[in-house]
Design a protein around this motif. Structure first.
Motif, PDB file in Angstrom:
ATOM      1  N   PHE A 159       0.788  -1.311   0.141  1.00  0.00           N
ATOM      2  CA  PHE A 159       0.085   0.170   0.098  1.00  0.00           C
ATOM      3  C   PHE A 159       0.906   1.353   0.142  1.00  0.00           C
ATOM      4  N   LEU A 160       1.973   1.307   0.770  1.00  0.00           N
ATOM      5  CA  LEU A 160       3.147   2.428   0.641  1.00  0.00           C
ATOM      6  C   LEU A 160       3.710   2.619  -0.344  1.00  0.00           C
ATOM      7  N   ILE A 161       3.850   1.540  -1.045  1.00  0.00           N
ATOM      8  CA  ILE A 161       4.548   1.770  -2.430  1.00  0.00           C
ATOM      9  C   ILE A 161       3.303   2.187  -3.379  1.00  0.00           C
ATOM     10  N   ASP A 162       2.405   1.615  -3.261  1.00  0.00           N
ATOM     11  CA  ASP A 162       1.296   2.344  -4.353  1.00  0.00           C
ATOM     12  C   ASP A 162       0.764   3.626  -4.138  1.00  0.00           C
ATOM     13  N   PHE A 163       0.767   4.013  -2.720  1.00  0.00           N
ATOM     14  CA  PHE A 163       0.267   5.376  -2.370  1.00  0.00           C
ATOM     15  C   PHE A 163       1.206   6.382  -2.778  1.00  0.00           C
ATOM     16  N   GLY A 164       2.644   6.158  -2.483  1.00  0.00           N
ATOM     17  CA  GLY A 164       3.841   6.897  -2.836  1.00  0.00           C
ATOM     18  C   GLY A 164       3.867   7.190  -4.146  1.00  0.00           C
ATOM     19  N   LEU A 165       3.975   5.956  -5.124  1.00  0.00           N
ATOM     20  CA  LEU A 165       3.972   6.144  -6.555  1.00  0.00           C
ATOM     21  C   LEU A 165       2.747   6.663  -7.243  1.00  0.00           C
ATOM     22  N   LEU A 166       1.402   6.575  -6.563  1.00  0.00           N
ATOM     23  CA  LEU A 166       0.292   7.136  -7.087  1.00  0.00           C
ATOM     24  C   LEU A 166       0.521   8.627  -7.038  1.00  0.00           C
ATOM     25  N   ASN A 167       0.766   9.138  -5.966  1.00  0.00           N
ATOM     26  CA  ASN A 167       0.955  10.467  -5.753  1.00  0.00           C
ATOM     27  C   ASN A 167       1.836  11.173  -6.497  1.00  0.00           C
ATOM     28  N   LEU A 168       2.958  10.422  -6.352  1.00  0.00           N
ATOM     29  CA  LEU A 168       4.115  11.023  -7.244  1.00  0.00           C
ATOM     30  C   LEU A 168       3.755  11.167  -8.737  1.00  0.00           C
ATOM     31  N   LEU A 169       3.414  10.203  -9.158  1.00  0.00           N
ATOM     32  CA  LEU A 169       2.743  10.189 -10.756  1.00  0.00           C
ATOM     33  C   LEU A 169       1.797  11.167 -11.058  1.00  0.00           C
ATOM     34  N   ASN A 170       0.779  11.016 -10.012  1.00  0.00           N
ATOM     35  CA  ASN A 170      -0.362  11.992 -10.432  1.00  0.00           C
ATOM     36  C   ASN A 170      -0.281  13.265  -9.764  1.00  0.00           C
ATOM     37  N   VAL A 171       0.006  13.678  -8.544  1.00  0.00           N
ATOM     38  CA  VAL A 171       0.100  14.955  -8.034  1.00  0.00           C
ATOM     39  C   VAL A 171       1.464  15.704  -8.304  1.00  0.00           C
ATOM     40  N   VAL A 172       2.459  14.920  -8.347  1.00  0.00           N
ATOM     41  CA  VAL A 172       3.706  15.503  -8.661  1.00  0.00           C
ATOM     42  C   VAL A 172       3.890  15.958  -9.964  1.00  0.00           C
ATOM     43  N   ILE A 173       4.136  14.633 -10.648  1.00  0.00           N
ATOM     44  CA  ILE A 173       4.515  14.783 -12.136  1.00  0.00           C
ATOM     45  C   ILE A 173       3.404  15.243 -12.897  1.00  0.00           C
ATOM     46  N   GLY A 174       2.066  14.900 -12.646  1.00  0.00           N
ATOM     47  CA  GLY A 174       0.803  15.122 -13.432  1.00  0.00           C
ATOM     48  C   GLY A 174       0.063  14.195 -14.498  1.00  0.00           C
ATOM     49  N   ILE A 175       0.800  12.966 -14.250  1.00  0.00           N
ATOM     50  CA  ILE A 175       0.140  12.072 -15.136  1.00  0.00           C
ATOM     51  C   ILE A 175      -1.242  11.725 -14.773  1.00  0.00           C
ATOM     52  N   GLY A 176      -2.188  11.302 -15.661  1.00  0.00           N
ATOM     53  CA  GLY A 176      -3.568  11.222 -15.429  1.00  0.00           C
ATOM     54  C   GLY A 176      -3.816  10.340 -14.236  1.00  0.00           C
ATOM     55  N   THR A 180     -14.806   9.634  -8.527  1.00  0.00           N
ATOM     56  CA  THR A 180     -14.414  10.616  -7.545  1.00  0.00           C
ATOM     57  C   THR A 180     -14.337  11.779  -8.667  1.00  0.00           C
ATOM     58  N   THR A 181     -13.198  11.592  -9.288  1.00  0.00           N
ATOM     59  CA  THR A 181     -12.687  12.485 -10.425  1.00  0.00           C
ATOM     60  C   THR A 181     -13.640  12.928 -11.398  1.00  0.00           C
ATOM     61  N   TYR A 182     -14.264  12.124 -12.136  1.00  0.00           N
ATOM     62  CA  TYR A 182     -15.132  12.292 -13.264  1.00  0.00           C
ATOM     63  C   TYR A 182     -16.479  12.643 -12.768  1.00  0.00           C
ATOM     64  N   THR A 183     -16.926  11.753 -12.168  1.00  0.00           N
ATOM     65  CA  THR A 183     -18.353  12.073 -12.054  1.00  0.00           C
ATOM     66  C   THR A 183     -18.749  13.139 -10.891  1.00  0.00           C
ATOM     67  N   LEU A 184     -17.973  12.982  -9.700  1.00  0.00           N
ATOM     68  CA  LEU A 184     -18.330  14.213  -8.697  1.00  0.00           C
ATOM     69  C   LEU A 184     -17.279  15.281  -9.062  1.00  0.00           C
ATOM     70  N   ASN A 185     -16.542  15.296 -10.052  1.00  0.00           N
ATOM     71  CA  ASN A 185     -15.643  16.296 -10.503  1.00  0.00           C
ATOM     72  C   ASN A 185     -14.615  16.889  -9.462  1.00  0.00           C
ATOM     73  N   LEU A 186     -14.233  16.188  -8.491  1.00  0.00           N
ATOM     74  CA  LEU A 186     -13.258  16.476  -7.286  1.00  0.00           C
ATOM     75  C   LEU A 186     -12.044  16.042  -7.882  1.00  0.00           C
ATOM     76  N   HIS A 187     -11.177  17.188  -8.130  1.00  0.00           N
ATOM     77  CA  HIS A 187      -9.824  16.899  -8.533  1.00  0.00           C
ATOM     78  C   HIS A 187      -8.869  17.215  -7.554  1.00  0.00           C
ATOM     79  N   ASP A 188      -8.960  17.557  -6.290  1.00  0.00           N
ATOM     80  CA  ASP A 188      -8.066  17.850  -5.232  1.00  0.00           C
ATOM     81  C   ASP A 188      -7.345  16.471  -4.827  1.00  0.00           C
ATOM     82  N   ALA A 189      -6.297  16.515  -4.206  1.00  0.00           N
ATOM     83  CA  ALA A 189      -5.428  15.553  -3.685  1.00  0.00           C
ATOM     84  C   ALA A 189      -6.165  14.731  -2.526  1.00  0.00           C
ATOM     85  N   LEU A 190      -6.806  15.467  -1.799  1.00  0.00           N
ATOM     86  CA  LEU A 190      -7.499  14.744  -0.587  1.00  0.00           C
ATOM     87  C   LEU A 190      -8.351  13.903  -1.392  1.00  0.00           C
TER      88      LEU A 190
END
Length: 160
Positions: free
Chosen positions: A29-46, A104-114
């Protein structure tokens, strides 16, 4: 006290197996969570591409940990078969995460990191329940013969 001891003896292997599964799962989970946030939030991959990449890497770690630690006492039915089933079942479990993040992202239109991370945690939780059940049922099956804990008296004889 006697009741608690009997209860522990009856479920001790399950408790130990769940503890190991949980430990491997927490690290994955830590690997997934860290990579997910690195790729999406920091780098900007979808968000969905980030989830697929992060899950693929954390799943590889989880396979090794579960095969060689959590379920090592279970019969091995071949690395190729287990690896294929493990990734197939993780692909199904990935759908839980993809659906919660996509909703969450496309139906609720919530794009924030939280919101993104809450959706991920919900998806991982649902996927974990599915993975534990499916690993025991199809990937790391119960041994048909007891696996010896230690070598027989006299050790291994040369030439055999």
């Amino acid at each position: 006290m006697d009741f608690a001891k009997r209860l522990y003896q009856r479920f001790s292997s399950l408790v130990h197996e769940l503890a190991k599964f949980g430990s491997i799962g927490a690290i994955a989970f830590l690997i997934d969570f860290g990579l997910l946030n690195l790729l999406n939030v920091v780098i900007g991959i979808g968000p969905l591409t980030s989830k697929v990449v992060a899950t693929t890497i954390s799943t590889t770690f989880a396979y090794a940990g579960n095969r060689f630690w959590t379920f090592r006492h279970r019969e091995q039915s071949g690395l190729r078969r287990e690896y294929f089933l493990f990734f197939l079942l993780n692909g199904i479990a990935l759908l839980f995460g993809m659906l919660t993040i996509g909703f969450t992202t496309y139906t609720l239109n919530l794009h924030d990191a939280l919101s993104f991370n809450i959706a991920n945690i919900v998806g991982v939780g649902l996927g974990t329940l599915f993975r534990y059940w499916s690993y025991k049922k199809w990937v790391f099956m119960e041994a048909t013969d007891p696996i010896p804990v230690e070598l027989p008296e006299g050790g291994v004889k040369p030439g055999r």
